[in-house]
Design a protein around this motif. Structure first.
Motif, PDB file in Angstrom:
ATOM      1  N   ASP A   1      43.823  31.067  44.443  1.00  0.00           N
ATOM      2  CA  ASP A   1      42.847  31.472  43.439  1.00  0.00           C
ATOM      3  C   ASP A   1      42.334  30.260  42.684  1.00  0.00           C
ATOM      4  OD1 ASP A   1      43.032  34.117  44.069  1.00  0.00           O
ATOM      5  OD2 ASP A   1      44.702  34.475  42.663  1.00  0.00           O
TER       6      ASP A   1
ATOM      7  N   ASP B   1      40.514  28.728  39.172  1.00  0.00           N
ATOM      8  CA  ASP B   1      40.341  29.076  37.762  1.00  0.00           C
ATOM      9  C   ASP B   1      38.855  28.958  37.446  1.00  0.00           C
ATOM     10  OD1 ASP B   1      43.018  29.408  37.465  1.00  0.00           O
ATOM     11  OD2 ASP B   1      43.386  27.356  36.803  1.00  0.00           O
TER      12      ASP B   1
ATOM     13  N   PRO C   1      37.141  24.036  29.829  1.00  0.00           N
ATOM     14  CA  PRO C   1      38.424  24.732  29.903  1.00  0.00           C
ATOM     15  C   PRO C   1      39.376  24.217  28.833  1.00  0.00           C
ATOM     16  CG  PRO C   1      38.276  23.086  31.611  1.00  0.00           C
ATOM     17  CD  PRO C   1      36.952  23.085  30.913  1.00  0.00           C
TER      18      PRO C   1
ATOM     19  N   GLN D   1      45.432  22.115  30.499  1.00  0.00           N
ATOM     20  CA  GLN D   1      45.604  22.986  31.674  1.00  0.00           C
ATOM     21  C   GLN D   1      46.418  22.256  32.735  1.00  0.00           C
ATOM     22  OE1 GLN D   1      42.385  25.299  32.423  1.00  0.00           O
ATOM     23  NE2 GLN D   1      43.628  26.551  33.785  1.00  0.00           N
TER      24      GLN D   1
ATOM     25  N   ARG E   1      42.175  23.015  40.187  1.00  0.00           N
ATOM     26  CA  ARG E   1      41.884  24.439  40.395  1.00  0.00           C
ATOM     27  C   ARG E   1      40.682  24.923  39.593  1.00  0.00           C
ATOM     28  NH1 ARG E   1      47.143  27.262  41.845  1.00  0.00           N
ATOM     29  NH2 ARG E   1      46.048  29.113  41.158  1.00  0.00           N
ATOM     30  N   VAL E   2      40.190  24.063  38.722  1.00  0.00           N
ATOM     31  CA  VAL E   2      39.123  24.516  37.836  1.00  0.00           C
ATOM     32  C   VAL E   2      37.753  24.422  38.517  1.00  0.00           C
ATOM     33  CG1 VAL E   2      37.943  24.115  35.651  1.00  0.00           C
ATOM     34  CG2 VAL E   2      40.429  23.828  35.815  1.00  0.00           C
TER      35      VAL E   2
END
Lengths: 266, 381
Positions: free
Chosen positions: B279, B281, B288, B292, B297-298
């Motif tokens: 997944d 983000d 963000p 984090q 992953r962003v």
């Protein structure tokens, strides 16, 4: 030699009417004399000339075609057949007449035998080459799709050989038309007859020029007709010529291509 | 007796299954005068509707094997069965009309129009004019050539079009089996790839049994449902699916033949849609939250969830780079990841919305399994 003089004997000169002047003056060409003698001399001579040529090329083609099919089917036959027809081709025409006359006499048959033997080499060579030049892959595809040997010959090989066959026919026809003038040594027929007549009359130029010009014209027309006929029989060949890739390039590429069997496994 | 059987079959090709099963049974070929056989005890089975690629170096007998099927070359020993029936007793010409035949040089008949070329076998089979004409139109459409091409001569169309016509001509009588000898071998690489894809698309619909000969292992991997790898002297070394051959070469010869990059070639067989994605983000606006755990992953997305940017390793936003889609091969995905500092690849779905991230180690995990195209599923667990 006696034979040849005898042969030119029957040519009966036609001194007639108002155009005697032409014979006396002996200019390069006298139109009056020509038109006056068209009906009696030139017209019939042209027709005879066409007949002599058509018979010679027709029979020559039939024989050459049969021989070519044999040579195509049985490779070993090509060399002897080509050898014999080359030999026939090299015999001087006058000598061949001398050889034939004791057997066949001063007849049209003698003339035709000679003329036919001169067409054989040209026609045979061209037909065999045409058949052999059918691309191997085309024949392979035909076989692979389930055409029988006979169907391949009739539907693939022969149609594809048409341009080569016509090339042979054109040369053979033009050659025969020119050669058929010599027939007048043996029979009083064809456009050779007025030429001999002109010579025997002390080089009568009008008659000589007219006969020669008619022979040339005849050859030219025959050639054109054959070209037209080929266009009808093999329209694809003309398309190929006008295709995007020039033929010379196609030939260069084909030449470099290795035989199919060699390419396949690489 | 034989002949009755033959005529019954050749007159009604449509009564055949649309695809036939093909079996080589201990087939050998020995040419008179040759001290070694050209083919040695060849046995394998091609299920109906599959493409079997015969591949190997020069002189391995792959073309010989193919040409024995339609009896262009005679069988010395053994037998070849088409739907369980031996080809040995068949009349060669009749047998060949039931088998599509495509060769590298195409061999279109230059004196016949494209339409007449395609109509060759239907005419031999005695179809009526209307049926032939309709079939020609159908095939021209199938190979996406304009209808007016029908009256052109082969010399008047391009090389790629000629090759398509060659395939259409072989398909004309709807044969249950196609033989294709390096059909795309003499074509420039771009057109070749195009034709390969086109043929695979055709095959999706037609589901013919195909014997495909090539010397190019990449083409074999791409085209084949099964690959028969052959060695000099006519020996079959391995017969298997492309994935199993790449994952598990039978011996040193196969390993060398498929190449040291066989892992990469295997990756090319799978797509991102086969992989389980991480997944992402997704961040719609603004930045963000700091701190984090993993900036990789962003993904910044727009209103339709389409990716517009990522967070760099320096935690600064940057515009989006290359993205993958479900049809991207794992090989291409790997390449994209490695040229992007090994960061996971952003994958979008058919609508362009972010679907997830493809991680390097998950792709590598796909290779670890020997279970072929199911490999990514195992990596997931």
């Amino acid at each position: 030699m006696g034979l040849l003089i005898a042969a030119s004997g029957p040519v009966i000169p036609n001194f007639g009417g108002a155009s005697d002047k032409c014979a006396v003056n002996n200019g390069f060409f006298c139109w009056n004399w020509f038109t006056q003698h068209w009906g009696s001399t030139f017209g019939p001579a042209v027709v005879q000339h066409i007949i002599l040529t058509a018979i010679a090329v027709g029979i020559g083609f039939a024989i050459a075609f049969a021989l070519a099919l044999l040579a195509y089917r049985f490779d070993w036959m090509e060399t002897p057949i080509a050898g014999i027809s080359s030999f026939l081709y090299t015999i001087p025409s006058l000598a061949l007449f001398q050889i034939l006359v004791p057997f066949t006499g001063l007849t049209r048959l003698t003339v035709e035998i000679a003329l036919v033997s001169y067409t054989l080499l040209l026609l045979f060579r061209n037909i065999v080459t045409g058949l052999r030049e059918v691309p191997e892959e085309v024949r392979d595809a035909a076989r692979g799709m389930g055409l029988t040997q006979r169907q391949i010959l009739l539907r693939i090989d022969l149609p594809l050989a048409v341009p080569a066959i016509f090339a042979g026919l054109r040369v053979a026809t033009v050659t025969t038309i020119s050669l058929a003038t010599v027939a007048a040594f043996v029979v009083d027929e064809g456009l050779g007859a007025p030429i001999f007549d002109a010579i025997s009359r002390g080089n009568f130029k009008t008659e000589f020029v007219a006969a020669a010009a008619l022979a040339i014209l005849l050859a030219w027309v025959a050639d054109l007709l054959l070209v037209a006929l080929q266009r009808m029989v093999a329209p694809w060949a003309a398309k190929r010529r006008s295709s995007v890739v020039p033929r010379s390039v196609v030939r260069a590429i084909r030449g470099r291509r290795r035989p199919i069997s060699a390419v396949r496994e690489t | 007796m034989q002949t009755e059987d033959d005529t019954a079959q050749s007159s009604s090709p449509r009564q055949h299954a649309r695809a036939a099963e093909l079996e080589f049974k201990n087939v050998s070929k020995r040419y008179p005068g040759a001290d070694k056989p050209a083919l040695r005890d060849l046995s394998f089975k091609v299920p109906a509707g599959e493409i079997c690629v015969l591949v190997g170096p020069s002189g391995c007998g792959k073309t010989t094997a193919m040409r024995m099927v339609n009896r262009m070359i005679d069988i010395t020993e053994g037998d070849i069965l088409l739907d369980g029936k031996s080809v040995r007793g068949r009349k060669p010409a009749e047998l060949r009309r039931e088998i599509g035949y495509v060769i590298q040089q195409i061999g279109l008949f230059p004196h016949l129009s494209i339409g007449d070329n395609i109509a060759t076998v239907p005419r031999l089979l005695g179809w009526d004019r209307k049926r032939i004409s309709a079939r020609v139109d159908e095939l021209l459409e199938l190979i996406s050539l304009p209808a007016e091409t029908r009256d052109r001569y082969p010399a008047e169309v391009s090389g790629g079009q000629r090759q398509r016509v060659g395939v259409a001509r072989a398909l004309a009588a709807d044969p249950p089996l196609m033989l294709m000898d390096e059909p795309f071998g003499a074509i420039d690489p771009i057109t070749r790839e195009h034709l390969q894809n086109e043929f695979l698309r055709l095959q999706e619909a037609l589901r013919k049994t195909v014997v495909f000969v090539t010397h190019d292992i990449d083409e074999a991997i791409k085209m084949g449902d099964r690959i028969a790898i052959m060695r000099e002297g006519g020996v079959l070394v391995q017969y298997d699916t492309p994935d199993r051959i790449l994952a598990d070469p039978a011996d040193e010869f196969v390993a060398r033949f498929v190449g040291l990059d066989r892992g990469l070639k295997r990756l090319a067989l799978s797509k991102l849609s086969d992989l389980s994605l991480d997944d992402a983000d997704s961040v719609r606006d603004g930045t963000p939250a700091h701190g984090q755990a993993n900036p990789d992953r962003v993904v910044f997305v727009d209103g339709q969830s389409r990716p517009v940017g990522r967070l760099g390793r320096d935690r600064e936003p940057e515009p989006i780079g290359p993205v993958g889609n479900p049809d991207t091969s794992l090989r291409d995905a790997l390449s994209l990841i490695m040229s992007d500092d090994n960061r996971p690849l952003v994958v979008v779905d058919a609508d362009g919305a972010v679907a997830g991230l493809a991680r390097l180690d998950v792709i590598a995990g796909a290779l670890a399994s020997h279970n072929g195209r199911d490999a990514p599923a195992e990596a997931r667990s």
